[in-house]
Design an enzyme around this catalytic site. Structure first.
Site, PDB file in Angstrom:
ATOM      1  N   ASP A 265     -15.998  75.210 -28.940  1.00 17.08           N
ATOM      2  CA  ASP A 265     -16.622  74.641 -27.738  1.00 17.08           C
ATOM      3  C   ASP A 265     -16.566  73.121 -27.742  1.00 17.08           C
ATOM      4  OD1 ASP A 265     -18.449  74.645 -29.937  1.00 17.08           O
ATOM      5  OD2 ASP A 265     -20.050  74.109 -28.547  1.00 17.08           O
ATOM      6  N   GLU A 266     -16.728  72.547 -26.569  1.00 17.88           N
ATOM      7  CA  GLU A 266     -16.949  71.110 -26.360  1.00 17.88           C
ATOM      8  C   GLU A 266     -15.948  70.223 -27.105  1.00 17.88           C
ATOM      9  OE1 GLU A 266     -21.634  70.602 -25.419  1.00 17.88           O
ATOM     10  OE2 GLU A 266     -21.156  70.886 -27.539  1.00 17.88           O
TER      11      GLU A 266
END
Length: 476
Positions: A265-266
Site C-alpha cells: 500500500d501507499e
C-alpha cells in the site's frame, strides 16, 4: 485450521452470581447464533465442578489447547475461589455460585476475525501483546495480524539479517522482538484459538529496512545527483529479490501460519521517477511512464516468492487497484474509503473472483467523542451489489489499531470494548444483532466482564459495574 469453525456446539452457560439475586446473562458477547434461557438456576460447588470431554468428541484428554482452556476458564468463572482457601478465616467471604440454565448453539459467521497491532510506530512490550491476545479470545477474534515492522522501526530480530533490527529498531536491545518472543506470542495465541499472521509491508513503508540492508532502498535524485534520501525498495535489482527470498524463507519458518501479509500500500513514486537507473529499467521493460506497472512488477515477484514457500499472500487493496497479476488464492484487504467506496471495491474484487477482508470501517485508532462503537457495530460486510457467490468471497474482516498515537499506556482502553463491537458483527447473525440500542446493555455488561478479567476497558457511558458493589465482607 480455524478452531470451531465448522462444528456447532450445545452447552450450558455458567452464570456466576456473587450474591443472592437472580440476574439474566446479559454479558453474552458476541451474541450466539441460538440461545434459550431459563429462569431455572442451580447452586454449584466449585470444589465439585470439573470440565470433561464428551464421549463422541473428536478431541479427548491430552488436547493441550482444551486442557489449558479448562484450567484457564475455571479461574475466570470462579475468580474469588481458591482450592487452598481455609474453611475459617478472620475475613470470611460469603460467595454463592449458581448455574443459570442456558442452551446455546453457536458458530461463527465469518472464518477470519482479525485484529491488527502496529509495533513499529510505537514498540509494544510483550505483556501488552499477550494481554491483547487474552482480550481477543474473550471477544472471539481468531487472527492476530502483527504489523511488526514499518518506516519508523524494525523491531523483528532476524537470525539471518541481524542488522535489520540492530540498526533499524528504536533500540537494538530493549525495543526488539527476539525469536523467543515471537514463539511465545504464537504459543500464547494458539492456546486461545488465535492464529498469528505477520506483515512485512513493502515496497513502501520500508525506511527502517534500509538502515540495516545496504542497497535495498531506491536512492532519490535531485537533478543528476543523489539527494542523500531514499525511497521505496528498489524493484529493479536482482539483489532485492535475493534478499527478500532469504528474509521470507526465514519468516515463514518462524511464523507457521499459512498466510503472510505482504502489504503493498501507499507507494510514493516520486523517488522512483527521480532515479535515472529506474528510468532506464522502465524503458527496457516497456513500462513507459506508468509507475504502477513497476509496482506491479515488484509485487508479482514477491507474491511468487511466498507462493514458492507454500504460503498464501494477503495484500492491501492497492495491489488489485493497480491491476497487478497475482494468484487467484491471494486475499485482498480493503482499507480505503467511506461506505460507498468500500462497498464498490467489495463488488469489484469479488467480481474478479478474489477473496476479500474488510477493514476500512474498523480503523479504531481513529477516535471521536461519544459512543463511536456504534459506527463499528452497524457495518454490514456483505451489503454490496453482487451475487451470492461474490458475497461468499468476503471471508471476514479486521479491526486495525495503528500506532501513531498508541503505545502500551493507552492501547487497552482504546481497543476495548470498541473492538468488541466489530467482533460481534463478524461472529453473530446480522439480523439478530441489528439493533444498536439492544446491544448497548449487553456490551456495557461485557465491558464489566473484561474489567473483572483484568482488561482495562474504557466505559461506554455514565454508570458503574455491578461487581464493584457485589462483594460482601463480614469481619468477626
Amino acid at each position: 485450521m480455524f478452531l470451531t469453525e465448522t462444528k456447532r456446539f450445545h452447552f450450558l452457560l455458567l452464570l456466576i452470581i456473587l450474591h443472592s439475586e437472580v440476574e439474566q446473562a446479559y454479558a453474552v458477547w458476541p451474541m450466539p447464533q441460538q440461545m434459550s434461557q431459563s429462569t431455572d438456576r442451580y447452586p454449584i460447588n466449585p470444589q465439585l465442578l470439573a470440565f470433561s470431554y464428551a464421549r463422541d468428541s473428536a478431541a479427548q484428554s491430552g488436547c493441550s489447547v482444551l486442557d489449558a482452556a479448562f484450567e484457564r476458564y475455571f479461574n475466570l468463572i470462579f475468580p474469588d475461589f481458591q482450592l487452598t482457601m481455609p474453611v475459617f478465616s478472620f475475613l470470611l467471604y460469603f460467595l454463592q455460585y449458581f448455574v443459570n440454565k442456558t442452551e446455546i448453539e453457536d458458530f461463527p459467521r465469518f472464518q477470519f476475525r482479525g485484529l491488527l497491532l502496529d509495533t513499529s510506530r510505537h514498540y509494544l512490550p510483550m505483556p501488552a501483546i499477550l494481554k491483547t491476545l487474552d482480550a481477543m479470545a474473550y471477544s472471539k477474534f481468531n487472527v492476530f495480524h502483527w504489523h511488526i515492522v514499518d518506516d519508523p522501526s524494525f523491531p523483528y530480530q532476524s537470525r539471518n539479517y541481524p542488522d535489520l533490527s540492530s540498526k533499524g529498531a528504536f533500540h537494538p536491545m530493549t525495543h526488539i522482538y527476539t525469536q523467543s518472543d515471537v514463539k511465545r506470542v504464537i504459543y500464547h495465541a494458539r492456546l486461545r484459538g488465535i492464529r498469528v499472521v505477520p506483515e512485512f509491508d513493502s515496497p513502501g513503508h520500508t525506511q527502517s529496512w534500509g538502515k540495516g540492508q545496504p542497497d535495498l532502498l531506491t536512492s532519490c535524485y535531485k537533478g543528476k545527483v543523489p539527494s542523500g534520501t531514499f525511497g521505496p525498495v528498489n524493484p529493479t535489482l536482482s539483489s532485492t529479490y535475493q534478499f527478500l527470498n532469504g528474509l521470507f524463507k526465514e519468516v515463514t519458518s518462524v511464523f507457521p501460519d499459512s498466510y503472510l501479509h505482504l502489504g503493498g500500500d501507499e507507494v510514493d513514486f516520486t523517488c522512483w521517477r527521480s532515479n535515472p537507473n529506474v528510468q532506464a529499467f522502465m524503458a527496457k521493460m516497456g513500462f513507459g511512464s506508468d509507475y504502477t506497472k513497476l509496482e506491479s512488477y515488484y509485487m508479482e515477484n514477491i507474491v511468487n516468492i511466498t507462493a514458492a514457500l507454500n504460503k498464501t499472500s494477503i495484500v492491501w487493496q492497492d495491489v488489485f487497484d493497480y491491476r497487478e497479476r497475482i494468484p487467484m488464492d491471494t486475499v485482498l484487504e480493503i482499507w480505503k474509503g467511506v461506505p460507498a467506496d468500500y462497498r464498490a471495491e467489495l463488488g469489484r474484487i469479488t467480481l474478479a473472483g478474489y477473496r476479500v477482508l474488510l477493514s476500512a470501517p474498523w480503523y479504531i485508532n481513529h477516535i471521536s467523542y461519544g459512543q463511536d462503537w456504534r459506527n463499528a457495530y452497524t457495518v454490514q460486510p456483505q451489503n454490496f451489489s453482487g451475487t451470492e457467490q461474490q458475497k461468499k468471497l468476503v471471508i471476514g474482516g479486521e479491526v486495525c489499531m495503528w500506532g501513531e498515537y498508541v503505545d502500551a499506556t493507552n492501547l487497552t482502553p482504546r481497543l476495548w470494548p470498541r473492538a468488541s463491537a466489530a467482533a460481534e458483527r463478524l461472529w453473530s447473525d446480522e439480523e439478530k444483532t441489528s439493533s444498536v440500542d439492544k446491544a448497548f446493555p449487553r456490551l456495557e455488561d461485557f465491558r464489566c466482564t473484561l474489567i473483572r478479567r483484568g482488561i482495562q476497558a474504557e466505559p461506554l457511558f455514565v454508570g458503574h459495574c455491578k461487581h464493584e458493589l457485589d462483594r460482601l465482607v463480614v469481619v468477626h
